[in-house]
Design a protein around this motif. Sequence first.
Motif, PDB file in Angstrom:
ATOM      1  N   PRO A 172       0.817  -1.223   0.000  1.00  0.00           N
ATOM      2  CA  PRO A 172       0.000   0.000   0.000  1.00  0.00           C
ATOM      3  C   PRO A 172       0.845   1.266   0.000  1.00  0.00           C
ATOM      4  O   PRO A 172       1.870   1.349   0.679  1.00  0.00           O
ATOM      5  CB  PRO A 172      -0.823  -0.127   1.292  1.00  0.00           C
ATOM      6  CG  PRO A 172      -0.047  -1.069   2.153  1.00  0.00           C
ATOM      7  CD  PRO A 172       0.621  -2.026   1.224  1.00  0.00           C
ATOM      8  N   SER A 173       0.408   2.249  -0.779  1.00  0.00           N
ATOM      9  CA  SER A 173       1.126   3.511  -0.886  1.00  0.00           C
ATOM     10  C   SER A 173       0.731   4.475   0.226  1.00  0.00           C
ATOM     11  O   SER A 173      -0.449   4.581   0.569  1.00  0.00           O
ATOM     12  CB  SER A 173       0.833   4.170  -2.240  1.00  0.00           C
ATOM     13  OG  SER A 173       1.171   3.321  -3.300  1.00  0.00           O
ATOM     14  N   ILE A 174       1.725   5.159   0.778  1.00  0.00           N
ATOM     15  CA  ILE A 174       1.556   6.280   1.716  1.00  0.00           C
ATOM     16  C   ILE A 174       1.006   5.842   3.080  1.00  0.00           C
ATOM     17  O   ILE A 174       1.569   6.171   4.118  1.00  0.00           O
ATOM     18  CB  ILE A 174       0.660   7.388   1.108  1.00  0.00           C
ATOM     19  CG1 ILE A 174       1.277   7.876  -0.222  1.00  0.00           C
ATOM     20  CG2 ILE A 174       0.516   8.549   2.080  1.00  0.00           C
ATOM     21  CD1 ILE A 174       0.412   8.862  -0.976  1.00  0.00           C
ATOM     22  N   VAL A 175      -0.111   5.100   3.113  1.00  0.00           N
ATOM     23  CA  VAL A 175      -0.716   4.733   4.393  1.00  0.00           C
ATOM     24  C   VAL A 175       0.153   3.727   5.134  1.00  0.00           C
ATOM     25  O   VAL A 175       0.968   3.031   4.547  1.00  0.00           O
ATOM     26  CB  VAL A 175      -2.122   4.127   4.190  1.00  0.00           C
ATOM     27  CG1 VAL A 175      -3.038   5.125   3.521  1.00  0.00           C
ATOM     28  CG2 VAL A 175      -2.052   2.840   3.370  1.00  0.00           C
ATOM     29  N   VAL A 176      -0.043   3.639   6.446  1.00  0.00           N
ATOM     30  CA  VAL A 176       0.665   2.651   7.268  1.00  0.00           C
ATOM     31  C   VAL A 176      -0.129   1.357   7.249  1.00  0.00           C
ATOM     32  O   VAL A 176      -1.272   1.320   7.711  1.00  0.00           O
ATOM     33  CB  VAL A 176       0.823   3.162   8.713  1.00  0.00           C
ATOM     34  CG1 VAL A 176       1.489   2.089   9.575  1.00  0.00           C
ATOM     35  CG2 VAL A 176       1.630   4.446   8.746  1.00  0.00           C
ATOM     36  N   PRO A 177       0.423   0.274   6.711  1.00  0.00           N
ATOM     37  CA  PRO A 177      -0.335  -0.982   6.613  1.00  0.00           C
ATOM     38  C   PRO A 177      -0.514  -1.641   7.973  1.00  0.00           C
ATOM     39  O   PRO A 177       0.396  -1.640   8.802  1.00  0.00           O
ATOM     40  CB  PRO A 177       0.545  -1.848   5.699  1.00  0.00           C
ATOM     41  CG  PRO A 177       1.924  -1.329   5.905  1.00  0.00           C
ATOM     42  CD  PRO A 177       1.775   0.150   6.144  1.00  0.00           C
ATOM     43  N   PHE A 194       9.450   3.782   1.469  1.00  0.00           N
ATOM     44  CA  PHE A 194       9.519   2.326   1.389  1.00  0.00           C
ATOM     45  C   PHE A 194       8.534   1.744   0.383  1.00  0.00           C
ATOM     46  O   PHE A 194       8.822   0.738  -0.262  1.00  0.00           O
ATOM     47  CB  PHE A 194       9.276   1.715   2.780  1.00  0.00           C
ATOM     48  CG  PHE A 194       9.541   0.239   2.819  1.00  0.00           C
ATOM     49  CD1 PHE A 194      10.803  -0.267   2.533  1.00  0.00           C
ATOM     50  CD2 PHE A 194       8.532  -0.664   3.137  1.00  0.00           C
ATOM     51  CE1 PHE A 194      11.050  -1.631   2.567  1.00  0.00           C
ATOM     52  CE2 PHE A 194       8.773  -2.015   3.177  1.00  0.00           C
ATOM     53  CZ  PHE A 194      10.033  -2.512   2.896  1.00  0.00           C
ATOM     54  N   TYR A 195       7.369   2.368   0.237  1.00  0.00           N
ATOM     55  CA  TYR A 195       6.413   1.832  -0.724  1.00  0.00           C
ATOM     56  C   TYR A 195       6.948   1.958  -2.145  1.00  0.00           C
ATOM     57  O   TYR A 195       6.712   1.090  -2.992  1.00  0.00           O
ATOM     58  CB  TYR A 195       5.050   2.514  -0.585  1.00  0.00           C
ATOM     59  CG  TYR A 195       4.977   3.941  -1.071  1.00  0.00           C
ATOM     60  CD1 TYR A 195       4.573   4.224  -2.370  1.00  0.00           C
ATOM     61  CD2 TYR A 195       5.301   4.999  -0.234  1.00  0.00           C
ATOM     62  CE1 TYR A 195       4.491   5.537  -2.816  1.00  0.00           C
ATOM     63  CE2 TYR A 195       5.221   6.306  -0.675  1.00  0.00           C
ATOM     64  CZ  TYR A 195       4.814   6.569  -1.963  1.00  0.00           C
ATOM     65  OH  TYR A 195       4.739   7.865  -2.406  1.00  0.00           O
ATOM     66  N   VAL A 196       7.706   3.027  -2.427  1.00  0.00           N
ATOM     67  CA  VAL A 196       8.328   3.187  -3.748  1.00  0.00           C
ATOM     68  C   VAL A 196       9.352   2.084  -3.976  1.00  0.00           C
ATOM     69  O   VAL A 196       9.429   1.493  -5.062  1.00  0.00           O
ATOM     70  CB  VAL A 196       8.996   4.573  -3.864  1.00  0.00           C
ATOM     71  CG1 VAL A 196       9.763   4.698  -5.179  1.00  0.00           C
ATOM     72  CG2 VAL A 196       7.961   5.676  -3.748  1.00  0.00           C
ATOM     73  N   ILE A 197      10.130   1.802  -2.951  1.00  0.00           N
ATOM     74  CA  ILE A 197      11.158   0.760  -3.046  1.00  0.00           C
ATOM     75  C   ILE A 197      10.512  -0.600  -3.281  1.00  0.00           C
ATOM     76  O   ILE A 197      10.954  -1.382  -4.131  1.00  0.00           O
ATOM     77  CB  ILE A 197      12.006   0.749  -1.761  1.00  0.00           C
ATOM     78  CG1 ILE A 197      12.807   2.051  -1.657  1.00  0.00           C
ATOM     79  CG2 ILE A 197      12.948  -0.463  -1.739  1.00  0.00           C
ATOM     80  CD1 ILE A 197      13.453   2.273  -0.312  1.00  0.00           C
ATOM     81  N   CYS A 198       9.432  -0.884  -2.536  1.00  0.00           N
ATOM     82  CA  CYS A 198       8.729  -2.162  -2.705  1.00  0.00           C
ATOM     83  C   CYS A 198       8.184  -2.306  -4.117  1.00  0.00           C
ATOM     84  O   CYS A 198       8.316  -3.355  -4.745  1.00  0.00           O
ATOM     85  CB  CYS A 198       7.580  -2.270  -1.702  1.00  0.00           C
ATOM     86  SG  CYS A 198       8.077  -2.829  -0.067  1.00  0.00           S
ATOM     87  N   HIS A 199       7.568  -1.248  -4.613  1.00  0.00           N
ATOM     88  CA  HIS A 199       7.002  -1.297  -5.965  1.00  0.00           C
ATOM     89  C   HIS A 199       8.099  -1.501  -7.002  1.00  0.00           C
ATOM     90  O   HIS A 199       7.923  -2.240  -7.974  1.00  0.00           O
ATOM     91  CB  HIS A 199       6.232  -0.014  -6.254  1.00  0.00           C
ATOM     92  CG  HIS A 199       5.042   0.174  -5.375  1.00  0.00           C
ATOM     93  ND1 HIS A 199       4.309   1.347  -5.333  1.00  0.00           N
ATOM     94  CD2 HIS A 199       4.440  -0.668  -4.488  1.00  0.00           C
ATOM     95  CE1 HIS A 199       3.322   1.224  -4.469  1.00  0.00           C
ATOM     96  NE2 HIS A 199       3.394   0.013  -3.937  1.00  0.00           N
TER      97      HIS A 199
END
Length: 284
Positions: A172-177, A194-199
């Motif tokens: 998930p982007s931006i939000v805290v999962p 981190f979401y950018v890195i994961c994607h």
Amino acid sequence: SSFLIASSVFRITAEGKDTAGRLGDIAFKRYFRLMPPILVWSVIYHIVIKQTDLSVLQAVMHSLLWVFTSPDEQLMGPLWCIHYLFIGTFVAMIVALIDGNGRKKVWIFYLLLNIALLKSYSHYFVIMLGVDLAYLINRTKFKDRLKEHNKKLVVCIGIVLLLIGIFLGAYPSIVVPENYYAPLYAVGQHIGDFYVICHGIGAALIILSIYMMGPVQKILELGFLQFLGDISYGVFLTHSLVLDAFSVFLMNKLQVLLGGFTAGFIVTLIICTNILFNFFCKNI
């Protein structure tokens, strides 16, 4: 995008024929490939939606210059990434050129560059991942080693990489999962965006998995999917206009008319998808 650019650089330098001229063509044409559709759709979007304080002249200047120099969302949401696509082209070219025509142990430099970008420049870390992947496929014996192993085993590994890639790509982007991504967040919350890195890692694994699965490659060679690839950039720019100018209005009406969100969503999706595809089918 950086994977495709770096792959071109590696192939051109390996051939050693008019290297400077061919690389110059890639760099020179990049702006003129991106700018025309951005200019057209930005002006149309500005005139139709009118959600900014920009004049038409400012909208034109945004399309011609500003979206290429810094992340920008003043006109259309999808334009935030154009800066990375444009500047990233030259970053990918320069980093790929450092390899020369097969410089020994350049992978050490690439590794250090990955680590350096990981903390503070997450989007450029993703660009670097594209170069890494291009290096693996074009400069190592990766393809030959795949042929040396059992095909079924290679496909199975490819499937595993594909599933991991999809899982990371869905972070998930931006939000805290707070679901099953929570452990990942605990590990990566101190590492850049981190979401950018994961994607980015997810995308790299998906591309790598395709190289390991012959049947998937044959499917992706089908004419219909090739066509989707040809129009994907235009759809990317156009969908924001369709969403803001038409879909929201239609969705609100259909929810009331059909008695619920699900029915309204499905009908809106079908209608708007057809609008996009019919538009591009008639203009290609």
